[in-house]
Design a protein around this motif. Sequence first.
Motif, PDB file in Angstrom:
ATOM      1  N   CYS A 202       4.982  -4.672  -6.874  1.00 24.40           N
ATOM      2  CA  CYS A 202       3.813  -4.570  -6.331  1.00 24.40           C
ATOM      3  C   CYS A 202       2.863  -3.986  -7.083  1.00 24.40           C
ATOM      4  CB  CYS A 202       3.885  -4.207  -5.102  1.00 24.40           C
ATOM      5  SG  CYS A 202       5.336  -2.987  -4.716  1.00 24.40           S
ATOM      6  N   THR A 203       3.127  -2.821  -7.368  1.00 24.36           N
ATOM      7  CA  THR A 203       1.634  -1.380  -7.671  1.00 24.36           C
ATOM      8  C   THR A 203       1.044  -1.917  -8.765  1.00 24.36           C
ATOM      9  OG1 THR A 203       3.269  -0.652  -9.547  1.00 24.36           O
ATOM     10  CG2 THR A 203       3.380   0.460  -7.378  1.00 24.36           C
ATOM     11  N   SER A 204       1.971  -3.055  -9.668  1.00 27.32           N
ATOM     12  CA  SER A 204       0.722  -3.752 -10.962  1.00 27.32           C
ATOM     13  C   SER A 204       0.658  -4.936 -10.589  1.00 27.32           C
ATOM     14  CB  SER A 204       1.529  -4.065 -12.561  1.00 27.32           C
ATOM     15  OG  SER A 204       2.716  -4.665 -12.001  1.00 27.32           O
ATOM     16  N   GLN A 205       0.420  -5.142  -9.171  1.00 33.39           N
ATOM     17  CA  GLN A 205      -0.216  -6.424  -9.002  1.00 33.39           C
ATOM     18  C   GLN A 205      -1.429  -6.208  -7.927  1.00 33.39           C
ATOM     19  OE1 GLN A 205       0.606  -8.998  -9.420  1.00 33.39           O
ATOM     20  NE2 GLN A 205       2.022  -7.981 -11.432  1.00 33.39           N
ATOM     21  N   ALA A 206      -2.813  -6.755  -7.774  1.00 37.20           N
ATOM     22  CA  ALA A 206      -3.656  -7.145  -7.717  1.00 37.20           C
ATOM     23  C   ALA A 206      -3.026  -6.969  -5.786  1.00 37.20           C
ATOM     24  CB  ALA A 206      -4.933  -7.863  -7.944  1.00 37.20           C
ATOM     25  N   GLN A 207      -2.266  -8.629  -5.305  1.00 37.63           N
ATOM     26  CA  GLN A 207      -1.899  -8.810  -4.242  1.00 37.63           C
ATOM     27  C   GLN A 207      -1.764  -7.885  -3.356  1.00 37.63           C
ATOM     28  OE1 GLN A 207       0.962 -11.511  -5.043  1.00 37.63           O
ATOM     29  NE2 GLN A 207       1.220 -11.957  -2.440  1.00 37.63           N
ATOM     30  N   ALA A 208      -1.259  -6.940  -3.847  1.00 42.33           N
ATOM     31  CA  ALA A 208      -0.973  -5.124  -3.439  1.00 42.33           C
ATOM     32  C   ALA A 208      -1.388  -3.978  -2.970  1.00 42.33           C
ATOM     33  CB  ALA A 208       0.535  -4.631  -3.651  1.00 42.33           C
ATOM     34  N   HIS A 209      -3.095  -4.471  -3.814  1.00 44.94           N
ATOM     35  CA  HIS A 209      -4.138  -3.396  -4.041  1.00 44.94           C
ATOM     36  C   HIS A 209      -5.351  -3.849  -2.773  1.00 44.94           C
ATOM     37  CE1 HIS A 209      -3.074  -0.754  -7.192  1.00 44.94           C
ATOM     38  NE2 HIS A 209      -1.868  -1.569  -7.472  1.00 44.94           N
ATOM     39  N   VAL A 210      -4.512  -3.182  -1.381  1.00 45.17           N
ATOM     40  CA  VAL A 210      -5.732  -4.549  -0.746  1.00 45.17           C
ATOM     41  C   VAL A 210      -5.683  -3.176   0.428  1.00 45.17           C
ATOM     42  CG1 VAL A 210      -5.189  -6.114  -0.959  1.00 45.17           C
ATOM     43  CG2 VAL A 210      -3.510  -6.147   0.579  1.00 45.17           C
ATOM     44  N   GLY A 211      -5.178  -1.960   0.156  1.00 49.30           N
ATOM     45  CA  GLY A 211      -5.116  -1.239   1.372  1.00 49.30           C
ATOM     46  C   GLY A 211      -6.355  -0.746   2.300  1.00 49.30           C
ATOM     47  N   SER A 212      -6.679  -0.103   3.230  1.00 50.25           N
ATOM     48  CA  SER A 212      -7.604   0.104   3.684  1.00 50.25           C
ATOM     49  C   SER A 212      -8.138   1.868   3.350  1.00 50.25           C
ATOM     50  CB  SER A 212      -7.737   0.077   5.078  1.00 50.25           C
ATOM     51  OG  SER A 212      -6.831   0.531   6.504  1.00 50.25           O
ATOM     52  N   ARG A 213      -6.844   2.783   2.863  1.00 50.50           N
ATOM     53  CA  ARG A 213      -6.711   3.627   2.668  1.00 50.50           C
ATOM     54  C   ARG A 213      -6.791   4.363   1.212  1.00 50.50           C
ATOM     55  NH1 ARG A 213      -3.807   7.636   6.546  1.00 50.50           N
ATOM     56  NH2 ARG A 213      -2.582   5.800   7.335  1.00 50.50           N
ATOM     57  N   PRO A 214      -6.654   5.444   1.124  1.00 46.77           N
ATOM     58  CA  PRO A 214      -6.235   5.506  -0.411  1.00 46.77           C
ATOM     59  C   PRO A 214      -4.463   5.712  -0.253  1.00 46.77           C
ATOM     60  CG  PRO A 214      -6.955   7.725  -0.394  1.00 46.77           C
ATOM     61  CD  PRO A 214      -7.816   6.371   1.174  1.00 46.77           C
ATOM     62  N   VAL A 215      -3.746   5.954  -1.370  1.00 43.55           N
ATOM     63  CA  VAL A 215      -1.908   6.110  -1.276  1.00 43.55           C
ATOM     64  C   VAL A 215      -2.052   7.456  -0.931  1.00 43.55           C
ATOM     65  CG1 VAL A 215      -0.125   5.985  -2.670  1.00 43.55           C
ATOM     66  CG2 VAL A 215      -2.127   4.304  -2.932  1.00 43.55           C
ATOM     67  N   TYR A 216      -2.401   8.315  -1.416  1.00 40.59           N
ATOM     68  CA  TYR A 216      -2.203   9.255  -1.258  1.00 40.59           C
ATOM     69  C   TYR A 216      -2.702  10.408   0.816  1.00 40.59           C
ATOM     70  CZ  TYR A 216      -7.217  11.558  -0.996  1.00 40.59           C
ATOM     71  OH  TYR A 216      -8.875  11.431  -0.113  1.00 40.59           O
ATOM     72  N   GLN A 217      -3.267   9.499   0.650  1.00 39.37           N
ATOM     73  CA  GLN A 217      -3.262   9.898   2.396  1.00 39.37           C
ATOM     74  C   GLN A 217      -2.747   8.821   2.935  1.00 39.37           C
ATOM     75  OE1 GLN A 217      -7.376   8.886   3.937  1.00 39.37           O
ATOM     76  NE2 GLN A 217      -8.126  10.000   2.352  1.00 39.37           N
ATOM     77  N   VAL A 218      -1.868   7.766   2.711  1.00 40.47           N
ATOM     78  CA  VAL A 218      -1.066   6.738   3.842  1.00 40.47           C
ATOM     79  C   VAL A 218       0.606   7.496   3.453  1.00 40.47           C
ATOM     80  CG1 VAL A 218      -0.298   4.857   3.146  1.00 40.47           C
ATOM     81  CG2 VAL A 218      -3.010   4.617   2.999  1.00 40.47           C
ATOM     82  N   LEU A 219       0.810   8.113   1.954  1.00 39.57           N
ATOM     83  CA  LEU A 219       1.910   8.719   1.829  1.00 39.57           C
ATOM     84  C   LEU A 219       1.922   9.879   2.066  1.00 39.57           C
ATOM     85  CD1 LEU A 219       2.846   6.461  -1.477  1.00 39.57           C
ATOM     86  CD2 LEU A 219       2.725   5.905   1.732  1.00 39.57           C
ATOM     87  N   ARG A 220       0.792  10.555   2.257  1.00 37.77           N
ATOM     88  CA  ARG A 220       1.369  11.709   3.172  1.00 37.77           C
ATOM     89  C   ARG A 220       1.510  12.603   3.490  1.00 37.77           C
ATOM     90  NH1 ARG A 220      -0.980  14.186   8.809  1.00 37.77           N
ATOM     91  NH2 ARG A 220       1.133  13.075   9.142  1.00 37.77           N
ATOM     92  N   ASP A 221       2.980  12.599   4.044  1.00 35.97           N
ATOM     93  CA  ASP A 221       4.410  13.156   3.799  1.00 35.97           C
ATOM     94  C   ASP A 221       5.479  12.778   2.657  1.00 35.97           C
ATOM     95  OD1 ASP A 221       3.603  13.201   7.260  1.00 35.97           O
ATOM     96  OD2 ASP A 221       4.953  11.557   7.827  1.00 35.97           O
ATOM     97  N   GLU A 222       5.414  11.548   2.220  1.00 35.35           N
ATOM     98  CA  GLU A 222       6.235  11.198   0.651  1.00 35.35           C
ATOM     99  C   GLU A 222       5.490  12.669  -0.014  1.00 35.35           C
ATOM    100  OE1 GLU A 222       5.925   7.146   3.290  1.00 35.35           O
ATOM    101  OE2 GLU A 222       5.047   9.334   3.054  1.00 35.35           O
ATOM    102  N   LEU A 223       4.274  12.849  -0.226  1.00 34.11           N
ATOM    103  CA  LEU A 223       4.014  13.824  -1.631  1.00 34.11           C
ATOM    104  C   LEU A 223       4.076  14.653  -0.540  1.00 34.11           C
ATOM    105  CD1 LEU A 223       0.870  11.858  -2.109  1.00 34.11           C
ATOM    106  CD2 LEU A 223       2.277  12.592  -3.456  1.00 34.11           C
ATOM    107  N   THR A 224       4.365  15.321   0.357  1.00 28.87           N
ATOM    108  CA  THR A 224       4.195  16.824   1.141  1.00 28.87           C
ATOM    109  C   THR A 224       5.830  16.959   0.422  1.00 28.87           C
ATOM    110  OG1 THR A 224       3.118  16.618   2.718  1.00 28.87           O
ATOM    111  CG2 THR A 224       4.796  18.705   2.845  1.00 28.87           C
ATOM    112  N   ALA A 225       6.928  15.989   0.762  1.00 32.22           N
ATOM    113  CA  ALA A 225       8.095  16.138   0.929  1.00 32.22           C
ATOM    114  C   ALA A 225       8.763  16.885  -0.868  1.00 32.22           C
ATOM    115  CB  ALA A 225       8.600  14.485   1.176  1.00 32.22           C
ATOM    116  N   ILE A 226       7.924  16.109  -2.006  1.00 28.46           N
ATOM    117  CA  ILE A 226       7.598  15.897  -3.491  1.00 28.46           C
ATOM    118  C   ILE A 226       7.495  17.206  -3.655  1.00 28.46           C
ATOM    119  CG2 ILE A 226       7.024  14.408  -4.895  1.00 28.46           C
ATOM    120  CD1 ILE A 226       7.498  11.753  -4.111  1.00 28.46           C
TER     121      ILE A 226
END
Length: 258
Positions: A202-226
């Motif tokens: 999915c990350t390399s396909q335009a089909q999945a690049h349709v979100g309304s917010r950037p990844v770093y905001q949506v995956l806040r919890d995951e990035l914080t854990a990392i």
Amino acid sequence: MASEIADADIGPGPNSGNPSDDAREWLSLEDPHEHRTWLFDVTFLTSSWTCIYGAGCPGIDPEPAPELALGCCTHGAYVTSGDDLAHVRSMIAELDTEIWQLHCDPAEALWQDSEGWWRTRVVDGACVFANRAGHPAGTGCAFHLLAQRTGRRPMDTKPEICWQAPLRREDHETVTGHVYTMVREWELRDWGGPDTDVSWWCTSQAQAHVGSRPVYQVLRDELTAICGAVIYSELCSDLDERVNSAQLLPHPAVRQRS
């Protein structure tokens, strides 16, 4: 302290012979508590990628099959460490026949491959923990359903690789003991290069690049854990400024679409 790296050669795309087609921006942050430098894939983290599971995701097999709703669960999941193994086993103990369609003896749900890696078992073409389309309790990961039932985050109940994806963390230690940690997207090449058994990602396909917010905001919890709260806060400050000023390099998948 932060610095910026614009690099056309880190992570050439699997479908391109020209590294510039996958040009990315990188941000480095020095960890205040460890001998570690964090390297973040700005291009992915500010992209509009979003998980499209249940919204047309074709799955990762050669033939698109959105009706099966298997997403990226076809080949099962690797367990990344001893701690992860203990966690997965504790979560299996909480599953019951209502939310786990293929309920079985917990000892049979995991297996160890020839290289010593523990993995979730594959049953009838997908992970044993993936409820098939139409299951009364809900289609998809039984661990995800467990989180919903108990008021936890899915990342608190899933195997580590499952909640981190599509984020990928790589640690590279130098001879001096300093560690360079990359946080980027999983790409097709990461699943085995030319011999990969993942046909669509999915990350390399335009089909999945349709979100309304950037990844770093949506995956806040995951990035914080990392990377921890301090580094995540610094990351947000930098990326917020970039997003607000619209000074961003579009993701390769979006550039290809254009």
